[in-house]
Each structure stands twice: as C-alpha cells, then as structure tokens.
Design a protein around this motif. Structure first.
Motif, mmCIF file in Angstrom:
data_model
loop_
_atom_site.group_PDB
_atom_site.id
_atom_site.type_symbol
_atom_site.label_atom_id
_atom_site.label_comp_id
_atom_site.label_asym_id
_atom_site.label_seq_id
_atom_site.Cartn_x
_atom_site.Cartn_y
_atom_site.Cartn_z
ATOM 1 N N GLU A 495 1.331 -0.860 0.014
ATOM 2 C CA GLU A 495 0.145 0.451 0.107
ATOM 3 C C GLU A 495 1.198 1.697 0.578
ATOM 4 O O GLU A 495 0.405 1.775 -0.419
ATOM 5 N N LYS A 568 -11.390 0.760 10.634
ATOM 6 C CA LYS A 568 -11.514 1.496 9.624
ATOM 7 C C LYS A 568 -10.361 0.411 8.564
ATOM 8 O O LYS A 568 -10.233 0.134 7.099
ATOM 9 N N LYS A 569 -9.843 1.896 8.828
ATOM 10 C CA LYS A 569 -8.087 1.739 8.010
ATOM 11 C C LYS A 569 -7.543 0.261 7.416
ATOM 12 O O LYS A 569 -7.612 0.248 6.364
ATOM 13 N N SER A 570 -7.666 -0.637 8.852
ATOM 14 C CA SER A 570 -7.317 -2.173 8.209
ATOM 15 C C SER A 570 -8.322 -2.815 7.252
ATOM 16 O O SER A 570 -7.729 -3.430 6.124
ATOM 17 N N HIS A 572 -10.152 -1.052 5.309
ATOM 18 C CA HIS A 572 -9.445 -0.234 3.527
ATOM 19 C C HIS A 572 -8.436 -1.433 3.335
ATOM 20 O O HIS A 572 -9.028 -1.154 2.268
ATOM 21 N N GLU A 575 -8.827 -5.156 1.917
ATOM 22 C CA GLU A 575 -10.136 -4.743 0.667
ATOM 23 C C GLU A 575 -9.341 -4.091 -0.292
ATOM 24 O O GLU A 575 -9.601 -4.661 -1.813
ATOM 25 N N SER A 576 -8.781 -3.285 0.019
ATOM 26 C CA SER A 576 -8.345 -2.225 -1.316
ATOM 27 C C SER A 576 -7.426 -3.011 -2.662
ATOM 28 O O SER A 576 -7.411 -2.714 -3.574
ATOM 29 N N ASN A 581 -11.206 -9.734 1.718
ATOM 30 C CA ASN A 581 -12.428 -8.590 1.794
ATOM 31 C C ASN A 581 -13.113 -8.170 3.513
ATOM 32 O O ASN A 581 -12.586 -9.041 3.915
ATOM 33 N N HIS A 582 -14.102 -7.449 3.590
ATOM 34 C CA HIS A 582 -13.876 -6.882 5.240
ATOM 35 C C HIS A 582 -14.515 -8.448 5.834
ATOM 36 O O HIS A 582 -14.753 -8.651 6.903
#
Ligand code: ADP
Ligand code: MG
Length: 729
Positions: A495, A568-570, A572, A575-576, A581-582
């Motif tokens: 990332e 949320k950060k993890s 994301h 998933e991104s 996936n979540h």
C-alpha cells in the motif's frame, strides 16, 4: 508409594543418545530428494508439462487441466518409486496447525481388484469436508464445505509414506479460510507495487519477491516427564512450577556446548528437513536452559512459510524418537525466557538484487533508501495492525517481559541510517535541488558502513529492527504461522509503495525532475514517520513513558490488540488491495478472539483439575505424616518439651492448611468468573472477561502451589519440577 514422578525420573537417568539412520553422505547428495522439485520434474514430466508448471510457478499462470492430469500421473509415478501409498492436500486452516486428510492411491475396480490412480482432478482440488475448521461464521451449515486447491508455487513433498500437496483452503463462496490464500495475494500485490517503483531505477526489473528467513526457538523436555504433566500436554506450557535455584542467571547456556542427546536429535531432524528441501543450517543453544534455536537459509516467503510449518511438524515427530517432546509454545516455563520466531524479511528483484541492501552506486543507493523509508513509513501507518498480527494468548506471556520486544511497535534503524535520514530531512528543502546536493545525498547513503551488519546486538530489544540488509520482525511468537504477520507486512508495504508512486508521479507531472521528486517525497515520509523510530532500550520503563508521549500505542494483551484488525483503516487496506474483503477479515478477527477465550478457558480448567486432583491431595498427604509424627511426639513427651520440639512441625501443618484453603477459595472464585464470562453475549466481551477477570487468578493460584512445592516432601510431590525438566544431559 512411589509417585509417577519418581518412576519417570528413573527412566530419565537411564537415557542415552538415540542412534538413528545416520548417513555418511554429504547433504548435497540427498538434499531435496523427497521433494517433487526441478530435478524430479525434469525426470518425470514431458517438456510441455515441465514448461507449463514452470510458467505457473514463475508467473502465477493457471496450469491447464490436460497438464494437471499429466503432472498428477508423473507425481504418482515418482512417489510410488519411493514407496508412497497415500496422498493428501496439505493446508493451513486458521486453527494454526497444518491439516491433512490422507487418501489412498488405490481404487477398487470390478472383479474385486484394485489399481493405483491419481488424477488431475485429485491433484488440483479436494473437498476435505472441513466444516469443523474455524471459519468465523463464514460457512453456515448449508454451505459447510470448503475445498482445497493446488498451489503449484510450493512443491509437493513426501512425508512418511504420503505424498503431500501444498494447497490453499477456501469456501465454496470463494472466501479464504486459511493463512496461505491471503499470503499469496499479498505477495502478488507487493510484487506489482515494488516492481512499479523499481522502474524509476532499473527498467530491467520484471518481478520482486519478498524473502523470509525465520529463526525458530524451541524447548526440549524428556518425554517421560512431559507425559505426566497434564498442563504441558494440554496447553503447551507449565501452569505451576517453583523456579529452580539455578535458572538462566549465570547465562551459561547460551551458545554453550549442546548435550549429546540433544545433538543427536538435531542431526536427525535436520537430516529429515534436508530430505524435504528445507534449508536449515544454523543450530545453537538459546538463553534459557533446555532452549535451542534453528534457522534456515532464507527463501521466497510462501515457500519459507510452508517450510517452517513443515519443520515444526518434523521436529515434533522426530523428538518422540529421541524420547523428547519439543515445546514450541511461546512461554513453556515461567521465570526463564520464552521463545520467539524472528522473521527476517527483505525484497529481492528478478535481477538478483536485495532492495534492502545499501548499494555501491549512487543510483542503487537511492533505490535502497526508497524501499527502506517506505517500509518504515508503512510500519508507522499500521503499527497497530502489525501488533495485532502477532497477538495471541501464548505470546502475551512473552511480549514486554524483559526478554522479548515490548508490545509497543517501533523501528530500530541503527545509528548510521538514523543520521542519514536526519540529514536528508534537514537538507532537502522545497524547490529546486542542485545536482551537487543530490549526488552528495546519494553518496551519503553509500557510506552506510558494513559494520552495521555486526551491530545487531544493540537492537535486541526492538520489535522491528533493520539489521544491515533486511528487517527483522522479532515480536512473532515461536508457535505462530509466519503467514499471518507476513501477510500484514507485505500488504502495508505494498500500500505504501503504491502511495509513493502516486506521490512521485504527481510531482513529476508538475515538472519536478525524477530524483528530486523522490527526495522530496522521501523527506516528507521521514518527517511523518519519525515517531516510530526508536534506538534505545525497548525493555526500559522510560520507553513506555516516552512512547506514550509520542502517542504510540502500548496494548499489553491480546483482546485489546486484536481490535486493530477490524478498524476502518485495516479493513480498507486489505479490501482495496484485494487481499481479504471485510467479511473475511472480520471472520479472522472473530476466530482470533474466540481462540484467545478458549485457550484461557482450557488453562483455567486444567488448573482447577490439577489443584484438586494432584496438588491438594499431595499437600494433605504430607500434612497427615506431619500430624502423625506430632501426635507420636505428644504421646511420649512432657507437654512443655513437646511444644518446643514440635514447633516446626506444627508451623508446617498450619502453613499447609492455610495455603490449601487459599488455593481452594481462589479456584472456586476463578470458576465463578469463568461461569460469568461464558454467559456474556459476545465473543469480544467474553475474551475481555477472560483476560481481566479469569486470568489474574492464574498468578495467585500458582503462587500458593509453588510455595507448597517448596515445603512438601520431595519424594511425594506429584509433578515433575522445573529443575528436573530444564536440565538435559
Ligand atoms: P542472527 O539474526 O541470529 O544474527 P542472521 O542475521 O545471520 O542471524 O540471519 C538470520 C536469518 O536471516 C537467517 O535465516 C537468514 O537466512 C536470514 N536472512 C539473511 N538475509 C536475508 C534476506 N535478504 N531476506 C530474508 N532473510 C534473510
Ligand atoms: Mg536474528
């Protein structure tokens, strides 16, 4: 009556080193002979099939069905030539261990006969009917079947009389249920991101692989003693045990000479490992008595992870042949060091270069610096997720216990590199840089001297240290699957590199020249991630205070640490990048938190059993002897004389009563807390209750049991003692 402990000790004194099939051959003559590797493939496959497999190994392309049939037939022929009768898909469910389900090659056919068959289908896919593997609620009852699928990037191998095929494990709806699937995805993502960044420096780079060299620590204990310690058997660690007079305080075990019996064991498992193509090369004693380490030459990460898991299995099986049990638990004994598994990690290019090795030329220096700074920045951004990746009930005993890195994530760079980054931060200003300045900066990096490589002792206390040409993630626990932490590390660096590319390209579209753009962005990252850098003593109290000032998290226990998995950060991040996936990530969180609860629950129940069935009866038995002896004295002595003479006995009798009462009371209170925790309505609440309300009883219970051990007659104490388990001949 002779206790089982005394009988076991009689076995232990008779032990001699176990002879085994030691070969006189050089390692190179048999290395990898139980692996369906390049040599075996060349011998057994057609050229077409060989090339197809090679492509799929190198480029990740799918092996065609027609080829799979051929490969399967050849694998079978090869395996049968070595006496193999069964095959299994070998996979890594989230329970932590590896799993296998053996099937015979033979198939009954008409006329009451049988043939040996192994089809492409059986190679490529299998349904282990695995509804009872942990899945965090992903597979409900009507989609209960998951399936395993061949991973051609890790070669098949023979273990025992079974052909093992490394596979991924996924649900019918496509969610991953194992460690390997997200690891492979993270490696592919990192490859793409790193190769893109390499283009700034070297257009010839077509692929980047992450490399992993793990260092496996472990304890050995004689199997006779292990067999009568329920706690060791069931939980992997001793829940009671008085510290021996001589523990590790003299520091005489570390790198001392290896006892004969142990050395025979090591040679034996290394031999087995070499047959399996696991490149173990280093062995030595560790800090604690009866503690050892082995390490291989590093390999591509996916293969290295498989090899580590396989080796743990090999070590356990071979140990039994030598009347040992191997303890891979992070903290088998209180009061002496626990075990970790340092993960040495780096990046290597298709052109044969280590991207984390400071270069010889200005151009490669800047490339090194790019990957170096981006890794530091990635750790800074996702420190909590990295912390979560190594969190477990076992590892909680070890982290921050002045023997292992603290639960605070930080990065150690070494003095020279710290200076380089500081200078860069000061020197690079916005606007145009002179060519001289750019060259000077690059040269500076080149002066990172080789002594850095010898400097590794200074960073022992860091969870994440740069050691000259690689980063060493030291907080990983000895029993862990490295795939978990490695997936996180690969993902966060991927990332970060994608972000970096975007930032640099952004500046370049504004006509900033390439090198200058790189310097500007690196400078920005250095400033932003400064807080994560720490060169001091990670064990000190001052660091805790300092880290708090810096706003770094310090989460001492697993339930708290795991929360970072589902921020949320993890979510994301994974998933991104298309790694998890979540839903998959949330399932993983749930499994981890439930595993935590179960572990503490089991330990607590075993403590209950042991105090009630073993400890208290032994103490009361001894007390009875004391009472009888006191009674006898009373009968023959005048009263005032008796008081004087029997004082010690009477005190002992009293102490035993007091401690037994305390143990009984605390065990009952602990049971009550367990009952309350079990009735809570969410896995998270349960884990927290186990951590905060049940676990604290472990220490107070243990305290009184260990005190009893110290006063009760040695001959009647039922449990093997630390001084007996920790010393090997
Ligand atoms: P120690 O940390 O005990 O001093 P070393 O630093 O020599 O030992 O090596 C520890 C491990 O690091 C070994 O498994 C070795 O293979 C591995 N290692 C060395 N270079 C790399 C690399 N480029 N990538 C990954 N692992 C590496
Ligand atoms: Mg090391």
């Amino acid at each position: 009556m002779t206790t089982r402990r005394i009988l076991a000790l009689q076995d232990v004194v008779k032990r001699v080193p176990v002879e085994f099939n030691q070969t006189n051959k050089k390692v190179s003559q048999y290395y990898g002979s139980n692996v369906f590797g390049l040599d075996a493939m060349r011998e057994f496959l057609s050229e077409e099939a060989f090339n197809s497999i090679q492509n799929s190994m190198n480029q990740g392309t799918i092996v065609e069905r027609k080829m799979a049939d051929q490969v399967a037939a050849c694998m079978k022929a090869w395996a049968q030539s070595k006496g193999v009768t069964h095959f299994t898909h070998w996979f890594q469910p989230l329970s932590g261990a590896t799993a296998e389900k053996h099937d015979g090659f033979f198939e009954p056919i008409e006329g009451g006969r049988a043939i040996e068959r192994f089809s492409g289908n059986a190679l490529v896919q299998q349904e282990p009917d695995a509804s009872s593997f942990p899945n965090g609620g992903i597979r409900n009852t009507f989609e209960a079947r998951g399936y395993t699928a061949w991973d051609p990037t890790s070669p098949a191998f023979i273990w025992g009389n079974t052909l093992c095929i490394p596979t991924i494990f996924i649900s019918y709806t496509g969610e991953s249920l194992d460690f390997k699937t997200p690891l492979l995805k993270s490696l592919a993502t990192l490859d793409k991101a790193a190769t893109d960044v390499c283009q700034y420096f070297d257009k010839n780079v077509t692929k980047v692989i992450a490399t992993l060299g793990w260092e496996q620590e472990y304890f050995l204990v004689d199997s006779a003693l292990y067999n009568i310690r329920y706690d060791l058997q069931q939980t992997g660690r001793t829940l009671f045990g008085h510290a021996p007079a001589k523990g590790q305080q003299l520091e005489d075990h570390y790198w001392g000479s290896i006892p004969e019996r142990v050395s025979a064991y090591m040679r034996d498992f290394e031999y087995e490992a070499h047959l399996l193509g696991i490149p173990v090369r280093t062995r030595h004693n560790e800090v604690a008595p009866a503690q050892f380490e082995c390490a291989p030459v590093f390999e591509e990460t996916n293969l290295a992870v498989d090899h580590n898991l396989l080796l743990m299995d090999v070590m356990e099986k071979v140990a039994i042949r030598h009347n040992f049990r191997v303890l891979l638990h992070e903290k088998p004994y209180a009061g002496v060091n626990g075990s970790g598994k340092h993960n040495n990690w780096s990046l290597a290019t298709s052109t044969g270069k280590n991207l984390l090795s400071p270069g010889k030329t200005p151009k490669t220096n800047l490339q090194f610096l790019t990957f170096f700074v981006n890794t530091v920045k990635a750790v800074y951004e996702h420190a909590d997720l990295l912390r979560a990746s190594i969190a477990s009930a076992n590892n909680d005993h070890r982290l921050g216990a002045n023997e292992a890195p603290p639960a605070i994530m930080s990065v150690f760079l070494g003095e020279q590199l710290s200076k380089v980054l500081d200078e860069l931060e000061k020197t690079v200003q916005g606007g145009k840089m002179s060519p001289e300045l750019k060259t000077a900066l690059k040269m500076n990096i080149g002066r990172i001297p080789d002594i850095l490589l010898d400097n590794t002792d200074r960073n022992r206390t860091s969870p994440f240290a740069f050691t000259g040409n690689k980063f060493e993630f030291r907080a990983v626990g000895s029993s862990a699957n490295c795939g978990g932490p490695m997936t996180v590390l690969n993902a966060i660096v991927a990332e970060q590199l994608i972000e970096f590319k975007k930032d640099v390209d952004g500046l370049m579209t504004k006509n900033v020249e390439k090198d200058e753009a790189i310097f500007q962005i690196l400078k920005k990252y250095i400033t932003e991630s400064k807080r994560i850098r720490f060169e001091g003593n990670g064990y000190g109290e001052e660091w805790k205070a300092e880290a708090k000032k810096r706003g770094l998290s310090n989460i001492p226990t697993t339930p708290g640490a795991l929360e970072a998995m589902i921020t949320k950060k993890s979510l994301h991040l994974f998933e991104s990048l298309g790694i998890l996936n979540h839903r998959e990530q949330e399932a993983r969180y749930e499994i981890s938190i439930e595993t935590y609860t179960k572990k503490i629950q089991i330990e607590s129940r075993i403590m209950d059993d042991m105090v009630n069935n073993q400890i208290i009866p032994a103490a009361l038995n001894y007390q009875k002897t004391l009472v009888e002896s006191a009674q006898g004295m009373k009968d023959i002595l005048p009263a005032d004389e008796f008081k004087k003479v029997a004082k010690t006995q009477l005190e002992l009798i009293k102490e035993i009563s007091e401690r037994v009462t305390l143990i009984k009371t605390e065990a009952a209170l602990m049971t009550e807390e367990r009952r309350k925790a079990n009735n809570l309505d969410s896995p998270k609440k349960q884990a927290n209750a186990y951590c905060e309300n049940v676990k604290p009883y472990f220490e107070s219970l243990r305290y009184n049991v260990d005190k009893l051990e110290a006063i009760v007659d040695d001959a009647t104490w039922p449990l093997p003692k630390y001084r007996e388990m920790l010393y090997l001949r």
